[in-house]
Design an enzyme around this catalytic site. Structure first.
Site, PDB file in Angstrom:
ATOM      1  NE  ARG A 106     -10.849 -10.095  -1.631  1.00  0.00           N
ATOM      2  CZ  ARG A 106     -11.276  -9.216  -2.516  1.00  0.00           C
ATOM      3  NH1 ARG A 106     -11.545  -9.590  -3.752  1.00  0.00           N
ATOM      4  NH2 ARG A 106     -11.446  -7.950  -2.169  1.00  0.00           N
ATOM      5  CE  LYS A 152      -3.870  -1.798   2.777  1.00  0.00           C
ATOM      6  NZ  LYS A 152      -4.915  -1.638   1.757  1.00  0.00           N
TER       7      LYS A 152
HETATM    8  N1  BES Z   1      -8.001  -3.662   4.639  1.00  0.00           N
HETATM    9  C1  BES Z   1      -8.176  -3.271   3.301  1.00  0.00           C
HETATM   10  C2  BES Z   1      -9.477  -2.511   3.052  1.00  0.00           C
HETATM   11  C3  BES Z   1      -9.657  -1.186   3.745  1.00  0.00           C
HETATM   12  C4  BES Z   1      -9.388  -0.007   3.065  1.00  0.00           C
HETATM   13  C5  BES Z   1     -10.131  -1.099   5.025  1.00  0.00           C
HETATM   14  C6  BES Z   1      -9.585   1.211   3.675  1.00  0.00           C
HETATM   15  C7  BES Z   1     -10.318   0.126   5.652  1.00  0.00           C
HETATM   16  C8  BES Z   1     -10.045   1.290   4.966  1.00  0.00           C
HETATM   17  C9  BES Z   1      -8.187  -4.497   2.390  1.00  0.00           C
HETATM   18  O1  BES Z   1      -7.417  -5.551   2.808  1.00  0.00           O
HETATM   19  C10 BES Z   1      -7.681  -4.079   1.068  1.00  0.00           C
HETATM   20  O2  BES Z   1      -6.531  -3.758   0.964  1.00  0.00           O
HETATM   21  N2  BES Z   1      -8.548  -4.102   0.068  1.00  0.00           N
HETATM   22  C11 BES Z   1      -8.197  -3.755  -1.257  1.00  0.00           C
HETATM   23  C12 BES Z   1      -8.723  -4.866  -2.141  1.00  0.00           C
HETATM   24  C13 BES Z   1      -8.158  -4.892  -3.488  1.00  0.00           C
HETATM   25  C14 BES Z   1      -6.673  -5.144  -3.491  1.00  0.00           C
HETATM   26  C15 BES Z   1      -8.861  -5.965  -4.291  1.00  0.00           C
HETATM   27  C16 BES Z   1      -8.848  -2.431  -1.597  1.00  0.00           C
HETATM   28  O3  BES Z   1      -9.967  -2.180  -1.130  1.00  0.00           O
HETATM   29  O4  BES Z   1      -8.239  -1.648  -2.305  1.00  0.00           O
HETATM   30 MN    MN Z   2      -5.413  -5.408   2.138  1.00  0.00          MN
END
Ligand code: BES
Ligand code: MN
Ligand code: ZN
Length: 520
Positions: free
Chosen positions: A369, A295
């Site tokens: 997931r 990230k």
């Molecule tokens: N933990 C994150 C989602 C999240 C984002 C929670 C902002 C709280 C605030 C999750 O694991 C994630 O990174 N999701 C990705 C999914 C994608 C890579 C398919 C996302 O939402 O960008």
């Molecule tokens: Mn994530």
């Protein structure tokens, strides 16, 4: 590490004007179209509960409030020095919005108002809340809202400061009711104390620094609390996860020096008879760097809250152990830390999940997931009549529904249940679809399913998460996935019953769902 909420709450029925307490909280409504004092905001109407205070001020209270700038809007707090007119030195008047059109006050307005008032009175020892509580069948719901709100408004994360902050939260709250000896009212107080305590614990876990709450430490903390509450506890460590075939949890855990865990908590009511079985599953990523698909740095610290689902499920089980509904409840908490490292899982990996399905990893940041698929499949293998799963799953949830409204996907009847329960407790949730084309695009060239829909890129991220998780639900099991990426964490200034940081969403929704199933 986690200090439970220590605020006391009791009922009083003595005249608020005569109570020796540091402050009295009363309510005020705005009156649509009414005329206030010239040049000031519109007319104000004191809410019931404020009668004796108003009388002590000789009927001048609303005009004074208007001159102090009060408008009666929901959550606004105006403090008045009483200087001998009543026994308490301060009256805090909280706005309750427009006068309710129905006879009953709206519980969520009371919950937010009580919380805002109590928070604004931090630094005082004892506060009495005299908000409108109807003396009829709407009374218990209003009292529940006021008691919960007041307690949640007294929550503050102790944190890590070497010197405690001044103005500590109010420690002693009294709620003014028509009859303090009333059994129904006393039961509501007992319930509110339990609920607020577990919500506070959930918030504490979410707010805890991620170096202090890696999977083994998080599992230990949950097990300690659950053991003390009399829940059945099962913990799978990394060796047991390997032996059990939990490929998703293991894959995500590979990148971290702190190994993954799966914690199962079970509540069984006493007595004979066949009960419905409710399974609750919560995402427990103790920190989400994204892994190899890393990230951006900006805001990454908020990913310490990526275990909010697991914290909420654990908190719900702790409350269930005390409230003892007539239904069986199990909580499943998969825990892992998603780190990039030489041992981390990578895009392109194929992982065999607990239910045997082969998943092609395309983005290591879609880790939730992976661990949830295993935990949901395990819950279904154990057997359950209802499956609720909650997770900070996608940023797409925040884009689609914002920071206050959770996204709900699953079998339609279960989605309706979640929305209705959320409405009842002031935790908004809204049903979202699981479209066929989203699943089609998840067909993998090499495995049974891809982890994300590569052809959709960032479109419909929230729905992709729901569609993926559906693959791990047993045939015929009613299920709902509650994406709480937004509502579980509040980055702004405190407002209503939301403190800064972890909010405790959706603990009160899960409890309401369990209560409703038990009552069926
Ligand atoms: N933990 C994150 C989602 C999240 C984002 C929670 C902002 C709280 C605030 C999750 O694991 C994630 O990174 N999701 C990705 C999914 C994608 C890579 C398919 C996302 O939402 O960008
Ligand atoms: Mn994530
Ligand atoms: Zn995550």
């Amino acid at each position: 590490m986690t200090a439970p909420l220590s605020t006391a709450l009791r009922l009083v029925d003595t005249d608020p004007a005569e109570l020796t307490t540091d402050a009295i909280v009363i309510g005020v409504h705005s009156v649509a179209g009414g005329d206030g004092p010239p040049g000031l905001a519109g007319a104000l109407l004191l809410a019931s509960g404020a009668e004796s205070i108003a009388a002590a001020f000789d009927g001048k209270l609303t005009e004074t409030l208007a001159r102090l700038g009060a408008s009666g809007s929901a959550g606004e707090v105006t403090k008045i020095a009483t200087l001998g007119t009543v026994a308490a030195p301060v009256v805090a008047v909280v706005g309750l919005g427009p006068e309710p059109t129905g006879a009953a006050p709206v519980p969520e307005i009371l919950r937010r108002g009580a919380a805002a008032a109590i928070r604004s009175l931090a630094g005082n020892e004892s506060v009495t809340v005299a908000l409108p509580l109807p003396d009829d069948e709407d009374g218990p719901a209003a009292l529940r809202a006021v008691a919960e709100g007041a307690l949640l408004g007294s929550y503050k994360f102790a944190g890590y400061k070497t010197k405690p902050a001044p103005r500590q939260p109010v420690a002693d709250i009294a709620v003014h009711v028509p009859d303090a000896a009333d059994k129904t009212a006393q039961d509501e107080v007992t319930r509110a104390l339990t609920v607020a305590r577990v919500v506070a614990l959930c918030r504490d876990w979410v707010n805890t620094a991620p170096n202090d709450l890696r999977p083994p430490a998080f599992a230990d903390a949950v097990v300690a609390a659950a053991g003390a509450a009399g829940l059945e506890v099962e913990v799978l460590d990394e060796e047991q996860l390997k032996a059990g075939g939990y490929g998703g949890i293991l894959a995500v855990g590979l990148g971290s020096a702190a190994p993954p865990r799966l914690v199962k908590l079970t509540y069984k009511p006493g007595g004979a008879g066949d009960r419905k079985r409710v399974a609750l599953v919560g995402k427990g990523i103790t920190f989400d760097t994204g892994g190899v698909s890393i990230k951006p740095a900006q805001g990454m610290w908020e990913m310490k809250s990526d275990m909010a689902g697991a914290a909420a499920v654990a908190a719900t089980l702790l409350a269930v152990a005390e409230l003892k509904p007539d239904v069986e409840v199990s909580g499943y908490l998969p825990m892992a830390e998603n780190m990039p490292s030489a041992t981390a899982y990578r895009p392109g990996d194929v992982v065999t999940m607990f239910n045997g399905k082969k998943v092609e990893v395309l983005n290591t940041d879609a880790e939730g997931r992976m661990i949830l698929g295993d935990a949901m499949a395990r819950a279904c293998a154990d057997g359950c009549d209802f499956l609720f799963e909650t997770s900070t799953l996608t940023g797409g949830q925040v884009i689609a529904l914002g920071k206050r409204v959770a996204g709900v996907m699953g079998t339609p009847e279960m989605c309706d249940r979640v929305r209705d329960a959320g409405d009842a407790v002031g935790e908004a949730a809204w049903p979202m679809p699981l479209p066929d084309d989203v699943r089609t695009g998840m067909d993998s060239d090499v495995a049974d399913i891809s982890q994300v829909n590569a052809s959709m890129d960032r479109a419909g991220h929230m729905l992709q998460g729901g569609v993926f998780l559906r693959e791990f639900v047993g045939d015929g099991v009613p299920w709902a996935h509650i994406d709480i990426a937004g509502p579980s964490y509040h980055s702004g200034e405190p407002t209503g019953h939301w403190s800064k940081g972890g909010t405790g969403v959706p603990v009160r929704t899960l409890l309401e769902l369990v209560d409703r199933i038990a009552a069926e």
